[in-house]
Design a protein around this motif. Sequence first.
Motif, short mmCIF file in Angstrom:
data_model
loop_
_atom_site.label_atom_id
_atom_site.label_comp_id
_atom_site.label_asym_id
_atom_site.label_seq_id
_atom_site.Cartn_x
_atom_site.Cartn_y
_atom_site.Cartn_z
N SER A 263 0.82 -1.20 0.00
CA SER A 263 0.00 0.00 0.00
C SER A 263 0.85 1.26 0.00
CB SER A 263 -0.94 -0.01 1.22
OG SER A 263 -2.01 0.87 1.05
N GLY A 264 1.88 1.30 0.83
CA GLY A 264 2.76 2.46 0.86
C GLY A 264 3.49 2.66 -0.45
N ILE B 292 0.63 1.63 7.58
CA ILE B 292 1.02 0.52 8.45
C ILE B 292 -0.22 0.08 9.24
CG2 ILE B 292 3.43 1.23 8.63
CD1 ILE B 292 2.82 2.56 11.26
N PRO B 293 -0.21 -1.15 9.79
CA PRO B 293 -1.38 -1.65 10.52
C PRO B 293 -1.71 -0.80 11.75
CG PRO B 293 0.10 -3.45 9.96
CD PRO B 293 0.84 -2.18 9.66
N VAL C 294 -2.34 14.25 7.76
CA VAL C 294 -1.94 12.84 7.81
C VAL C 294 -3.09 11.99 7.28
CG1 VAL C 294 -1.22 10.92 9.27
CG2 VAL C 294 -0.43 13.25 9.78
N HIS C 295 -2.79 11.16 6.28
CA HIS C 295 -3.79 10.29 5.66
C HIS C 295 -3.40 8.83 5.91
CE1 HIS C 295 -5.59 13.65 3.18
NE2 HIS C 295 -4.44 14.18 3.58
N TRP C 296 -4.40 7.93 5.82
CA TRP C 296 -4.19 6.52 6.18
C TRP C 296 -4.24 5.63 4.95
CZ3 TRP C 296 -2.65 7.29 10.86
CH2 TRP C 296 -3.27 8.24 11.68
N ALA C 297 -3.36 4.63 4.93
CA ALA C 297 -3.40 3.60 3.90
C ALA C 297 -3.11 2.26 4.57
CB ALA C 297 -2.40 3.92 2.79
N GLY C 298 -2.79 1.26 3.78
CA GLY C 298 -2.69 -0.10 4.30
C GLY C 298 -4.02 -0.81 4.10
N THR C 299 -3.99 -2.12 3.97
CA THR C 299 -5.22 -2.87 3.68
C THR C 299 -6.28 -2.68 4.76
OG1 THR C 299 -6.05 -5.04 2.95
CG2 THR C 299 -4.47 -5.04 4.79
N GLU C 300 -5.85 -2.39 5.99
CA GLU C 300 -6.81 -2.17 7.09
C GLU C 300 -7.62 -0.89 6.91
OE1 GLU C 300 -3.49 -4.71 8.50
OE2 GLU C 300 -3.56 -2.74 7.55
N ALA C 301 -7.17 -0.01 6.03
CA ALA C 301 -7.87 1.27 5.83
C ALA C 301 -8.88 1.21 4.70
CB ALA C 301 -6.84 2.38 5.55
N SER C 302 -9.08 0.03 4.14
CA SER C 302 -9.94 -0.09 2.96
C SER C 302 -11.34 -0.58 3.30
CB SER C 302 -9.30 -1.08 1.97
OG SER C 302 -10.10 -1.22 0.81
N GLY D 230 -7.92 -6.76 4.04
CA GLY D 230 -7.25 -8.00 4.38
C GLY D 230 -6.62 -8.70 3.19
N TYR D 231 -6.78 -8.12 2.00
CA TYR D 231 -6.23 -8.69 0.77
C TYR D 231 -5.30 -7.69 0.10
CZ TYR D 231 -9.71 -12.40 1.18
OH TYR D 231 -10.46 -13.46 1.64
N LEU D 232 -4.51 -8.18 -0.85
CA LEU D 232 -3.64 -7.29 -1.62
C LEU D 232 -4.47 -6.25 -2.36
CD1 LEU D 232 -1.22 -10.04 -2.97
CD2 LEU D 232 -0.83 -8.48 -1.05
N GLU D 233 -5.63 -6.65 -2.84
CA GLU D 233 -6.53 -5.70 -3.50
C GLU D 233 -6.91 -4.56 -2.56
OE1 GLU D 233 -9.22 -4.44 -6.74
OE2 GLU D 233 -7.38 -5.62 -6.58
N GLY D 234 -7.16 -4.88 -1.29
CA GLY D 234 -7.50 -3.85 -0.31
C GLY D 234 -6.36 -2.89 -0.07
N ALA D 235 -5.13 -3.42 -0.09
CA ALA D 235 -3.96 -2.55 0.08
C ALA D 235 -3.87 -1.54 -1.06
CB ALA D 235 -2.69 -3.40 0.14
N LEU D 236 -4.15 -1.99 -2.27
CA LEU D 236 -4.12 -1.08 -3.41
C LEU D 236 -5.27 -0.10 -3.37
CD1 LEU D 236 -3.19 -3.63 -6.23
CD2 LEU D 236 -1.68 -2.02 -5.06
N GLU D 237 -6.44 -0.57 -2.98
CA GLU D 237 -7.61 0.31 -2.87
C GLU D 237 -7.32 1.46 -1.90
OE1 GLU D 237 -11.74 1.08 -3.90
OE2 GLU D 237 -10.32 -0.39 -4.68
#
Length: 488
Positions: A45-46, A301-302, A455-463, A468-475
């Motif tokens: 995601s980063g 990050i998580p 400050v903005h949030w990313a990582g799969t947990e932010a989707s 929980g998936y690689l797709e979520g990290a990209l989203e």
Amino acid sequence: MSLSRRELIASAGLTGIAAIGLNHSSFASELPDQVDVVVVGAGLSGLMAARQLKQNGKNIHILEARNRTGGRMVRKLTDSGHFVDLGGQWGGQSHHRFRELVSELGLETFPVYKEGKASLVWNNKNTLADVAADYDEGLLFLDSDQIGQTQEEVDKAKSTLKLYQELVKTVDHGAPWKTPNAVELDRITIESWLKRHSDSPLSTFMLEILSNVGGSGGFDAWDASMLHSIWTQAISPQRDYPESWLIKGAAGQVAELLTEELTDHITLNSPVICIEQDDNSVQVTDGYGRKIFAKAAIVAIPPPLRQRISFRPALRAETRSFLQRNPMGSMIKVLAIYDKAFWRQKGMSGLGIGNQNTLQFMADSSPPDGNPGVIASFITAGRAVEFQQLTDNQQKSSVLSDLAAYFGPDAAQPKELILQNWNQEDWSSGAFTSYVTPGAWTTYGEYWQEPHGRVHWAGTEASTRWRGYLEGALEAAVHAADSIRRHI
């Protein structure tokens, strides 16, 4: 905006430095004094967020705590000379962002092997069954007429699962606390709901599988609320078959190729311990006291790791409380490697499901020709915690025993057995995503995606799509990058 040396030493980030033996090696020789955007975390995601911003003309820099990039997306060269993924590996039918990125990077994909029968081990009895043609008509992902259960048991299980799916349809994807009966659903655990609505071991096990393995975060049925469970299945639905395709040479290549594009903008071994901001800029400080000024920051990050960072001004109280109620699940990935995929010759697909002590779900992760043969599985939640207490020999024996129960005695003799314990990774601290404890969504969840100033949030947990998936990290990466472009 500055930190004293005493404050640096006292901050939580320095605890991890000695633990992983950090040094000053990095891709970038020095940290820049100022950029447009600082990205915290060089997982998928980063990396993707930084790439998007760089392609749009922004000056970016990534700070990564580990001595490598990729986060939970990393591959390993096996003794047989083939690559396997220690972390995320699968793409799904509706994982459009991931497929597009893989194609853009010039990588080849292939479908997960599904020919032949799946192996169901239920109460120590092995039954071979076809995968259900219709997810909603099957049980345990399998044709319910072939799983060796009475029609009465099958009907009971289907009735409970239908009730569960009706709840899933009601979920507000972006704001789960707005779901009908959200407070009630958020205060009752999955286990408690099952005690009220399920008198079938099959349906109980199915919902436990969704908690343990199904993209939700490696937790037990008593760890999270029904609201969280139905939300995860609404935004990351197993019925859409998220484990449909793999990448030749392993998915870890994606992170490696993104890293090659961004090498001059990455500093490794640089855990961020403080992010300060005012009306005009942010100042990001790492564990060595080095600072970068920027117009904005992305923290990719998580949630538990975000709590190691001191934010000034502080995060709003609700956000801090929500982060505290977002632990990582427990997850150990198992990769059993054989000379060839021998199960295919037996008419088996390599899919295994069951209520064994250690392994509950596994799948064929071999290359298309089945050479070598690779079975990927997981030890999750409470099982993973118990497993960690065993000796190495006991761990190996437990895994091999279960593999043999699913696929026969040949499965107990892998050429190589890899156990990747993500719970011991200091900068992951657990499974492929976090979960939310009971009551947290409806009490603290309203601001979970809201930026903290600059400050903005990313990582799969932010989707809110395929979390929980690689797709979520990209989203999440695309969402964060778009948000920043609108604000700077």
